[in-house]
Design a protein around this motif. Sequence first.
Motif, mmCIF file in Angstrom:
data_model
loop_
_atom_site.group_PDB
_atom_site.id
_atom_site.type_symbol
_atom_site.label_atom_id
_atom_site.label_comp_id
_atom_site.label_asym_id
_atom_site.label_seq_id
_atom_site.Cartn_x
_atom_site.Cartn_y
_atom_site.Cartn_z
ATOM 1 N N ASN A 148 1.188 7.985 5.654
ATOM 2 C CA ASN A 148 2.573 8.467 5.761
ATOM 3 C C ASN A 148 3.545 7.348 6.107
ATOM 4 O O ASN A 148 4.638 7.242 5.526
ATOM 5 N N ASP A 149 3.180 6.522 7.064
ATOM 6 C CA ASP A 149 4.071 5.427 7.463
ATOM 7 C C ASP A 149 4.338 4.466 6.317
ATOM 8 O O ASP A 149 5.457 3.967 6.151
ATOM 9 N N GLU A 150 3.293 4.205 5.509
ATOM 10 C CA GLU A 150 3.446 3.268 4.401
ATOM 11 C C GLU A 150 4.373 3.829 3.326
ATOM 12 O O GLU A 150 5.158 3.097 2.714
ATOM 13 N N VAL A 151 4.299 5.131 3.083
ATOM 14 C CA VAL A 151 5.198 5.757 2.106
ATOM 15 C C VAL A 151 6.649 5.586 2.539
ATOM 16 O O VAL A 151 7.521 5.225 1.739
ATOM 17 N N GLY B 117 10.993 14.605 -0.836
ATOM 18 C CA GLY B 117 11.038 13.262 -1.416
ATOM 19 C C GLY B 117 9.850 12.423 -0.989
ATOM 20 O O GLY B 117 9.289 11.669 -1.789
ATOM 21 N N TRP B 118 9.442 12.588 0.266
ATOM 22 C CA TRP B 118 8.261 11.867 0.754
ATOM 23 C C TRP B 118 7.027 12.261 -0.035
ATOM 24 O O TRP B 118 6.200 11.417 -0.382
ATOM 25 N N CYS C 99 3.476 5.972 -4.885
ATOM 26 C CA CYS C 99 2.883 4.848 -4.142
ATOM 27 C C CYS C 99 1.371 4.806 -4.294
ATOM 28 O O CYS C 99 0.773 3.724 -4.396
ATOM 29 N N GLU C 100 0.741 5.967 -4.315
ATOM 30 C CA GLU C 100 -0.722 6.024 -4.421
ATOM 31 C C GLU C 100 -1.192 5.483 -5.764
ATOM 32 O O GLU C 100 -2.163 4.712 -5.833
ATOM 33 N N SER C 101 -0.520 5.868 -6.849
ATOM 34 C CA SER C 101 -0.928 5.384 -8.179
ATOM 35 C C SER C 101 -0.741 3.877 -8.308
ATOM 36 O O SER C 101 -1.584 3.179 -8.882
ATOM 37 N N THR C 102 0.359 3.350 -7.753
ATOM 38 C CA THR C 102 0.589 1.904 -7.797
ATOM 39 C C THR C 102 -0.427 1.162 -6.947
ATOM 40 O O THR C 102 -0.919 0.095 -7.329
ATOM 41 N N ALA C 103 -0.756 1.724 -5.782
ATOM 42 C CA ALA C 103 -1.738 1.077 -4.904
ATOM 43 C C ALA C 103 -3.103 0.988 -5.577
ATOM 44 O O ALA C 103 -3.814 -0.015 -5.438
ATOM 45 N N LYS C 104 -3.473 2.014 -6.345
ATOM 46 C CA LYS C 104 -4.757 1.981 -7.054
ATOM 47 C C LYS C 104 -4.748 0.885 -8.114
ATOM 48 O O LYS C 104 -5.753 0.185 -8.308
#
Length: 548
Positions: free
Chosen positions: A443-446, A191-192, A199-204
């Motif tokens: 990792n922590d942010e995810v 799941g992570w 999360c990466e796509s939204t952050a971009k």
Amino acid sequence: MDSFGPGAQVPLQGSDGQTVATHALASAAYRENVEVEEILKANNEWHESSVTKGKFSLFKPTLGEAFSRAVQVRMLGGARKPLIQSFGTEPQPVVEHCLAATNIRKQRDKRLTLITVVFGVLFLPGMLVWLTAFQLRRTLAGGASGKRSGALGALLLVGVGILALLFLFKLPFTGFLALYLRAMFVAPVLGWFLAKRVCESTAKDLRARWDSLLSGGGGMGPKIPEAVPHDPNETAAEELRQQLEKLTAEQRSNVVFYAGPKGVLGMGTRWGSWHLAEELVPKEGKEIHAFRTWDVIRPIHDELKLLERGTLKTGFPKPSVNHWIVTPVGEGAKEVARPEGEDIVAYQVKPHEIQRVCNENQFGKGNRHYLGVQFVLWDGQLVLTMMVTVTALLHTLRIEVTGHALGPVHGLFTTKPEPKKKVVSKTVRFWETREIELPLIDNDEVVRLAVRAPLTWFPPVLDFLGGKLVLPEPFGLRHAWASQPWRHRFMADDAIRAATPVMRAVHAATIKMLDEHGVDTERFSNRSMVLSGFVQDPMPKKADSYDA
């Protein structure tokens, strides 16, 4: 014709000349991977925001999340307190960007919630073990010092990983229970992995909007479909649209508040003050034609309107000349109260009431009338306001000109996003280095985003668990995070240079009017020349800090 439709009532961004400050403030809504405490660096001498701590650091918001929520609640809440005007900016586009950023995060959180339910809640014991490890790691990293705490946190995660491997290959159970115990450690890891891609796509996307706003291109337009009612039954959309209109109406109010040494809220502190006060003496052999203070203000208003029409080609930009009703409030007041009644329409005091205040409220209690000429310079980063008030007591006419200056928004808001890179040695030519691009989300942010996602629809719970941003009161977007203009050489020069022509225009209009009404203007002319010498003083003062 039906007034509801897909293109209704999404106002355009900012006015001309106010884009930089507006976009800088709006960019804060899109800031991921920025600690919320960073905004405390933008506190100024008179207005300080604060951050309340939550119960668990794992639920702590970022600057963008906290800023968006705080601004939305404060500026669109149904029972909100009155707002201070944001001179030099348009607050509605800033709020719209906060709504748009929140929508982007909600779309991300919907997918994260699904991932959390499937790979976390269904395997709750394993997820709790992993979350406990990450929470302890964050606590150690935040509470202890140096590399030792980081090593302890990493060791903790390694220990949980070893435990997971033991469960995978050697268990005292068989059958379904054995499969579940194995899956409960593996499923959260899978799941992570999926959550990290989301999360990466939204952050971009958020980072691109942040960068676009500060690059001078105007930014990507905020998309807020919930503010566009498609039919009369969409009460929530209609209410939000009305709140946005109310925000714009309050921004146009002609009532401002004087908070002692803090100056006029929203306009900045008073840095200079010049007084022309002389006795009214009739010309020899004539009588003074009766007049009131409003009769003095009107020609001053007309003269200030002509400031942009200078003899030289290099003149003033077009100023905004307005009549203001000024209400006194305490220096430490936490809120203001906008006047209400039959003389107020859409936060605007009617012209006849303005004229009455000008003529009658000159001594004792009550609001006062000021005539203001305002210049919005440096794309909204500098707001210069010269305020004129006229009083007549017994046989003395007094014309006072004061200068107020609101500086640029704090540099925190104009900081562009920096790419996450790391310098490493080349594999073969190890004496040379190269840059590699790192993922925006670690990792922590995810983990943090995944555990916050299911609670996105319960903001008060998130505020309790993770903390929130507390905005300074009385709140206005512009003055809350404004710096002093005196630290910028050219902005300071502009403030000082504007005072002389404005004051001379005021004096010229006053003397002409008095001359037409049979007043001997010799003393006024002499005093005006003296003040023209005083205004050459290049040093701004704290005019509201009386040495008494």
